[in-house]
Write a protein that holds these residues in place. Structure first.
Motif, short mmCIF file in Angstrom:
data_model
loop_
_atom_site.label_atom_id
_atom_site.label_comp_id
_atom_site.label_asym_id
_atom_site.label_seq_id
_atom_site.Cartn_x
_atom_site.Cartn_y
_atom_site.Cartn_z
N UNK A 237 0.62 16.55 -3.38
CA UNK A 237 -0.26 17.48 -2.28
C UNK A 237 -0.79 16.15 -1.36
N UNK A 238 -1.96 15.14 -2.56
CA UNK A 238 -2.85 14.65 -1.65
C UNK A 238 -2.53 13.63 -1.54
N UNK A 239 -1.15 13.22 -2.83
CA UNK A 239 -0.90 12.63 -2.57
C UNK A 239 0.24 12.14 -1.02
N UNK A 240 0.88 12.72 -1.28
CA UNK A 240 2.04 13.70 -0.25
C UNK A 240 1.32 12.79 1.32
N UNK A 241 0.32 13.25 1.78
CA UNK A 241 -0.39 13.54 2.70
C UNK A 241 -1.13 12.01 2.88
N UNK A 242 -1.20 11.39 2.27
CA UNK A 242 -2.07 10.02 1.91
C UNK A 242 -0.35 8.81 2.37
N UNK A 243 0.43 9.07 1.95
CA UNK A 243 2.27 8.52 2.29
C UNK A 243 2.45 8.58 3.55
N UNK A 244 2.04 10.34 4.21
CA UNK A 244 2.32 10.27 5.57
C UNK A 244 1.05 9.68 6.55
N UNK A 245 -0.16 9.00 6.36
CA UNK A 245 -0.82 8.98 6.82
C UNK A 245 -0.42 7.24 6.83
N UNK A 246 0.16 6.65 5.59
CA UNK A 246 0.43 5.41 6.01
C UNK A 246 1.42 4.97 6.23
N UNK A 247 2.37 6.13 6.53
CA UNK A 247 3.61 5.74 7.28
C UNK A 247 3.38 5.72 8.38
N UNK A 248 2.56 6.70 9.63
CA UNK A 248 2.30 6.61 10.63
C UNK A 248 1.27 5.58 10.57
N UNK A 249 0.24 5.01 10.55
CA UNK A 249 0.02 4.07 10.53
C UNK A 249 0.54 2.36 10.52
N UNK A 250 1.57 2.59 9.75
CA UNK A 250 1.72 1.65 9.30
C UNK A 250 3.07 1.58 10.96
N UNK A 251 3.97 2.36 11.12
CA UNK A 251 4.94 3.12 13.24
C UNK A 251 4.05 2.60 13.77
N UNK A 252 2.50 3.00 13.93
CA UNK A 252 1.52 2.90 14.17
C UNK A 252 1.21 1.18 14.85
N UNK A 253 1.40 0.21 13.99
CA UNK A 253 1.39 -1.02 13.88
C UNK A 253 2.89 -2.07 14.63
N UNK A 254 3.92 -0.81 13.60
CA UNK A 254 4.79 -1.76 14.51
C UNK A 254 4.92 -1.49 16.45
#
Length: 50
Positions: free
Chosen positions: A9-26
């Protein structure tokens, strides 16, 4: 068993945060490209007007 599910679940949360950051950057890159294109179009219209 509990540790592995907690780690997952920690990995999933981290992945979700990375996904959100990547979406924001794009989104920022896309907005900057759009603004840049509009500025260039306006500049070309102003310069070629005379």
């Amino acid at each position: 068993m509990d540790d592995s599910s907690g780690g997952r679940s920690k990995m999933r949360t981290a992945f979700r945060q990375i996904e959100r950051a990547a979406a924001s950057v794009l989104l920022v890159i896309g907005a900057a490209a759009l603004i840049g294109w509009v500025v260039v179009e306006l500049y070309v219209k102003v310069v070629t007007a005379d």
